[in-house]
Design a protein around this motif. Structure first.
Motif, PDB file in Angstrom:
ATOM      1  N   ASP A 174       2.464  12.391  38.093  1.00 43.40           N
ATOM      2  CA  ASP A 174       2.984  11.122  38.579  1.00 43.40           C
ATOM      3  C   ASP A 174       4.421  11.296  39.045  1.00 43.40           C
ATOM      4  O   ASP A 174       5.282  11.748  38.280  1.00 43.40           O
ATOM      5  CB  ASP A 174       2.914  10.068  37.463  1.00 43.40           C
ATOM      6  CG  ASP A 174       3.353   8.707  37.940  1.00 43.40           C
ATOM      7  OD1 ASP A 174       2.806   8.227  38.948  1.00 43.40           O
ATOM      8  OD2 ASP A 174       4.258   8.121  37.312  1.00 43.40           O
ATOM      9  N   ALA A 175       4.666  10.939  40.287  1.00 43.69           N
ATOM     10  CA  ALA A 175       6.004  11.115  40.859  1.00 43.69           C
ATOM     11  C   ALA A 175       7.054  10.314  40.097  1.00 43.69           C
ATOM     12  O   ALA A 175       8.229  10.710  40.039  1.00 43.69           O
ATOM     13  CB  ALA A 175       5.992  10.703  42.336  1.00 43.69           C
ATOM     14  N   GLN A 176       6.653   9.211  39.504  1.00 42.12           N
ATOM     15  CA  GLN A 176       7.593   8.371  38.760  1.00 42.12           C
ATOM     16  C   GLN A 176       7.692   8.772  37.288  1.00 42.12           C
ATOM     17  O   GLN A 176       8.415   8.133  36.527  1.00 42.12           O
ATOM     18  CB  GLN A 176       7.157   6.905  38.864  1.00 42.12           C
ATOM     19  CG  GLN A 176       7.071   6.391  40.282  1.00 42.12           C
ATOM     20  CD  GLN A 176       6.546   4.970  40.337  1.00 42.12           C
ATOM     21  OE1 GLN A 176       7.052   4.088  39.648  1.00 42.12           O
ATOM     22  NE2 GLN A 176       5.519   4.740  41.154  1.00 42.12           N
ATOM     23  N   ARG A 177       6.930   9.798  36.891  1.00 42.89           N
ATOM     24  CA  ARG A 177       6.932  10.300  35.516  1.00 42.89           C
ATOM     25  C   ARG A 177       6.573   9.211  34.500  1.00 42.89           C
ATOM     26  O   ARG A 177       7.101   9.170  33.378  1.00 42.89           O
ATOM     27  CB  ARG A 177       8.298  10.911  35.165  1.00 42.89           C
ATOM     28  CG  ARG A 177       8.655  12.116  36.027  1.00 42.89           C
ATOM     29  CD  ARG A 177       9.957  12.740  35.580  1.00 42.89           C
ATOM     30  NE  ARG A 177      10.279  13.921  36.387  1.00 42.89           N
ATOM     31  CZ  ARG A 177       9.819  15.139  36.149  1.00 42.89           C
ATOM     32  NH1 ARG A 177       9.011  15.340  35.129  1.00 42.89           N
ATOM     33  NH2 ARG A 177      10.169  16.162  36.920  1.00 42.89           N
ATOM     34  N   ARG A 178       5.661   8.335  34.871  1.00 48.89           N
ATOM     35  CA  ARG A 178       5.222   7.292  33.953  1.00 48.89           C
ATOM     36  C   ARG A 178       4.229   7.862  32.943  1.00 48.89           C
ATOM     37  O   ARG A 178       3.345   8.642  33.307  1.00 48.89           O
ATOM     38  CB  ARG A 178       4.557   6.151  34.728  1.00 48.89           C
ATOM     39  CG  ARG A 178       5.476   5.373  35.646  1.00 48.89           C
ATOM     40  CD  ARG A 178       4.692   4.429  36.535  1.00 48.89           C
ATOM     41  NE  ARG A 178       3.803   5.171  37.434  1.00 48.89           N
ATOM     42  CZ  ARG A 178       2.943   4.600  38.282  1.00 48.89           C
ATOM     43  NH1 ARG A 178       2.868   3.276  38.342  1.00 48.89           N
ATOM     44  NH2 ARG A 178       2.188   5.337  39.061  1.00 48.89           N
ATOM     45  N   PRO A 179       4.324   7.483  31.680  1.00 52.35           N
ATOM     46  CA  PRO A 179       3.338   7.945  30.697  1.00 52.35           C
ATOM     47  C   PRO A 179       1.967   7.348  30.993  1.00 52.35           C
ATOM     48  O   PRO A 179       1.852   6.292  31.634  1.00 52.35           O
ATOM     49  CB  PRO A 179       3.892   7.426  29.369  1.00 52.35           C
ATOM     50  CG  PRO A 179       4.725   6.244  29.747  1.00 52.35           C
ATOM     51  CD  PRO A 179       5.335   6.587  31.086  1.00 52.35           C
ATOM     52  N   PHE A 180       0.926   8.046  30.511  1.00 54.00           N
ATOM     53  CA  PHE A 180      -0.450   7.608  30.739  1.00 54.00           C
ATOM     54  C   PHE A 180      -1.089   7.312  29.381  1.00 54.00           C
ATOM     55  O   PHE A 180      -1.132   8.179  28.504  1.00 54.00           O
ATOM     56  CB  PHE A 180      -1.248   8.692  31.458  1.00 54.00           C
ATOM     57  CG  PHE A 180      -2.623   8.268  31.885  1.00 54.00           C
ATOM     58  CD1 PHE A 180      -2.888   7.936  33.200  1.00 54.00           C
ATOM     59  CD2 PHE A 180      -3.672   8.200  30.969  1.00 54.00           C
ATOM     60  CE1 PHE A 180      -4.158   7.543  33.599  1.00 54.00           C
ATOM     61  CE2 PHE A 180      -4.940   7.807  31.349  1.00 54.00           C
ATOM     62  CZ  PHE A 180      -5.179   7.469  32.671  1.00 54.00           C
ATOM     63  N   PHE A 181      -1.587   6.086  29.205  1.00 52.66           N
ATOM     64  CA  PHE A 181      -2.184   5.658  27.944  1.00 52.66           C
ATOM     65  C   PHE A 181      -3.620   5.184  28.151  1.00 52.66           C
ATOM     66  O   PHE A 181      -3.960   4.617  29.200  1.00 52.66           O
ATOM     67  CB  PHE A 181      -1.402   4.498  27.330  1.00 52.66           C
ATOM     68  CG  PHE A 181      -0.018   4.848  26.866  1.00 52.66           C
ATOM     69  CD1 PHE A 181       0.200   5.389  25.609  1.00 52.66           C
ATOM     70  CD2 PHE A 181       1.070   4.630  27.702  1.00 52.66           C
ATOM     71  CE1 PHE A 181       1.481   5.708  25.184  1.00 52.66           C
ATOM     72  CE2 PHE A 181       2.357   4.944  27.278  1.00 52.66           C
ATOM     73  CZ  PHE A 181       2.561   5.485  26.017  1.00 52.66           C
ATOM     74  N   VAL A 182      -4.438   5.396  27.126  1.00 52.88           N
ATOM     75  CA  VAL A 182      -5.723   4.709  27.007  1.00 52.88           C
ATOM     76  C   VAL A 182      -5.615   3.801  25.787  1.00 52.88           C
ATOM     77  O   VAL A 182      -5.442   4.290  24.656  1.00 52.88           O
ATOM     78  CB  VAL A 182      -6.894   5.686  26.840  1.00 52.88           C
ATOM     79  CG1 VAL A 182      -8.203   4.914  26.655  1.00 52.88           C
ATOM     80  CG2 VAL A 182      -6.997   6.612  28.043  1.00 52.88           C
ATOM     81  N   HIS A 183      -5.686   2.497  25.997  1.00 51.62           N
ATOM     82  CA  HIS A 183      -5.570   1.534  24.912  1.00 51.62           C
ATOM     83  C   HIS A 183      -6.962   1.114  24.427  1.00 51.62           C
ATOM     84  O   HIS A 183      -7.889   0.932  25.229  1.00 51.62           O
ATOM     85  CB  HIS A 183      -4.801   0.304  25.368  1.00 51.62           C
ATOM     86  CG  HIS A 183      -3.363   0.575  25.690  1.00 51.62           C
ATOM     87  ND1 HIS A 183      -2.418   0.823  24.718  1.00 51.62           N
ATOM     88  CD2 HIS A 183      -2.714   0.659  26.886  1.00 51.62           C
ATOM     89  CE1 HIS A 183      -1.242   1.040  25.293  1.00 51.62           C
ATOM     90  NE2 HIS A 183      -1.400   0.945  26.607  1.00 51.62           N
ATOM     91  N   THR A 184      -7.097   0.953  23.116  1.00 48.65           N
ATOM     92  CA  THR A 184      -8.332   0.474  22.501  1.00 48.65           C
ATOM     93  C   THR A 184      -7.962  -0.582  21.458  1.00 48.65           C
ATOM     94  O   THR A 184      -6.774  -0.811  21.190  1.00 48.65           O
ATOM     95  CB  THR A 184      -9.090   1.616  21.796  1.00 48.65           C
ATOM     96  OG1 THR A 184      -8.413   1.951  20.573  1.00 48.65           O
ATOM     97  CG2 THR A 184      -9.190   2.856  22.688  1.00 48.65           C
ATOM     98  N   VAL A 185      -8.964  -1.186  20.842  1.00 46.69           N
ATOM     99  CA  VAL A 185      -8.676  -2.188  19.813  1.00 46.69           C
ATOM    100  C   VAL A 185      -8.045  -1.555  18.578  1.00 46.69           C
ATOM    101  O   VAL A 185      -7.421  -2.254  17.771  1.00 46.69           O
ATOM    102  CB  VAL A 185      -9.956  -2.946  19.413  1.00 46.69           C
ATOM    103  CG1 VAL A 185     -10.503  -3.746  20.578  1.00 46.69           C
ATOM    104  CG2 VAL A 185     -11.011  -1.995  18.874  1.00 46.69           C
ATOM    105  N   ASP A 186      -8.180  -0.249  18.408  1.00 49.82           N
ATOM    106  CA  ASP A 186      -7.668   0.421  17.212  1.00 49.82           C
ATOM    107  C   ASP A 186      -6.352   1.159  17.437  1.00 49.82           C
ATOM    108  O   ASP A 186      -5.788   1.713  16.491  1.00 49.82           O
ATOM    109  CB  ASP A 186      -8.710   1.414  16.687  1.00 49.82           C
ATOM    110  CG  ASP A 186      -9.969   0.714  16.225  1.00 49.82           C
ATOM    111  OD1 ASP A 186      -9.880  -0.049  15.253  1.00 49.82           O
ATOM    112  OD2 ASP A 186     -11.028   0.903  16.853  1.00 49.82           O
TER     113      ASP A 186
END
Length: 333
Positions: A174-186
């Motif tokens: 990512d050119a903006q160096r944004r973190p990548f998350f997968v969110h779940t209910v837990d």
């Protein structure tokens, strides 16, 4: 008239359920009156229907309450419910609204239903379906059977919310160096330049890392996140994360439409297979310990079941096409 049964939502209001037929009629009256072209005769008939039975009035009060909560229901749902002529999208919308009337539920309860999740999702799959999605940053995401996700990309982060099911993700730089998350209910999984799998179970999440590394961030846990490396898998609940284990060699085979089993118990194998076929697939407890090995095509689960009868001392009992039980093979007379 829409004759589909409502989706089961459950809940404590079950004791005050409205009959499905009455609930559907209340929804249909609501659609007629809010469609903008109700006639005087229709209004008169609607008033008579409400006065005919106390349950009719109760159903009407519920649909009025639901319509008052439409701020919690996406506009497309209301629009599709009011749209004409009737189509699949309208039928799904009517079905969801009817379910709320039946159980006396709320918009919050609606969000827990798989049908709602599919409606509200940015991408979803039905039972037995898989789908590849191109992410806005150039990465890819593959949804397994009966799965749904929402995407949220902004200036601070890239995020996928797993509403249900299982996904395999390939992140992109990512050119903006944004973190990548997968969110779940837990909790959440943060990708560290990686290819990984996330599966939502009932009460916990399992993550498998194919490339790179992933941080596990349970919602209520304190301290440093647990990090999984390539070739490892681990699980977490809201309270914390378990120890890392070796990743099953066949963990991502479903992407290619295959189910890989290596000395898997029959009950566990059938449970996994059942995710990819509609209806009930059961296992006689006497057979649960039998072991299954092999590579099986998910495109034809009936063929897989037939293969089991050739490899193991089992037979298939069909109550209906969608209710199958694997039982011990009967002795020949």
């Amino acid at each position: 008239m829409d004759d589909e049964m409502p989706v089961p939502l459950g809940g404590a209001a079950a004791a005050a359920r409205v009959a499905p037929a009455v609930a559907r009629r209340a929804v249909q009256w609501w659609l007629a009156l809010h469609g903008g072209d109700a006639t005087a005769a229709q209004l008169s008939a609607w008033r008579r229907w409400r006065a005919e039975d106390a349950e009719h009035e109760r159903a009407w009060q519920r649909i009025e309450a639901v319509s008052g909560q439409l701020a919690g229901i996406p506009l497309p749902l209301a629009s599709a419910a009011l749209a004409a002529p009737a189509g699949a999208r309208r039928r799904r919308a009517v079905r969801l609204l009817t379910a709320l009337v039946v159980v006396g539920g709320s918009a919050a309860l609606l969000r827990q239903a798989p049908a709602w999740q599919s409606w509200h999702a940015d991408a979803s799959t039905a039972t037995g379906e898989r789908r590849t999605v191109r992410l806005p940053d150039g990465g890819t995401l593959v949804l397994n059977t009966d799965s749904a996700i929402k995407l949220h990309y902004d200036a601070g982060a890239r995020a996928v919310r797993l509403l249900r099911g299982e996904v395999l993700l390939q992140t992109a730089p990512d050119a903006q160096r944004r973190p990548f998350f997968v969110h779940t209910v837990d909790g959440a999984a943060r990708a560290l330049g990686t290819r990984f799998i996330v599966r939502q179970h009932d009460g916990f999440v399992r993550v498998g890392v194919l490339e790179g590394a992933v941080e596990l961030r349970p919602a209520a846990a304190q301290g440093q996140p647990r990090v999984l490396q390539a070739g490892e898998e681990g699980s977490f609940s809201r309270a914390g994360a378990g120890a890392a284990q070796a990743l099953d060699a066949g963990a991502g085979a479903w992407v290619d439409g295959m189910l890989v089993a290596a000395h898997m118990r029959l009950d566990a194998f059938l449970l996994e297979l059942s995710r990819h076929r509609r209806g009930h697939l059961g296992c006689d407890p006497a057979l649960a310990h039998l072991l299954v090995s092999g590579v099986y095509p998910l495109a034809d689960t009936d063929k897989v079941l037939l293969a089991l009868t050739q490899a193991l001392p089992v037979e298939l009992h069909y109550l209906t096409r969608y209710w199958v039980t694997v039982r011990p093979r009967a002795a020949k007379k």
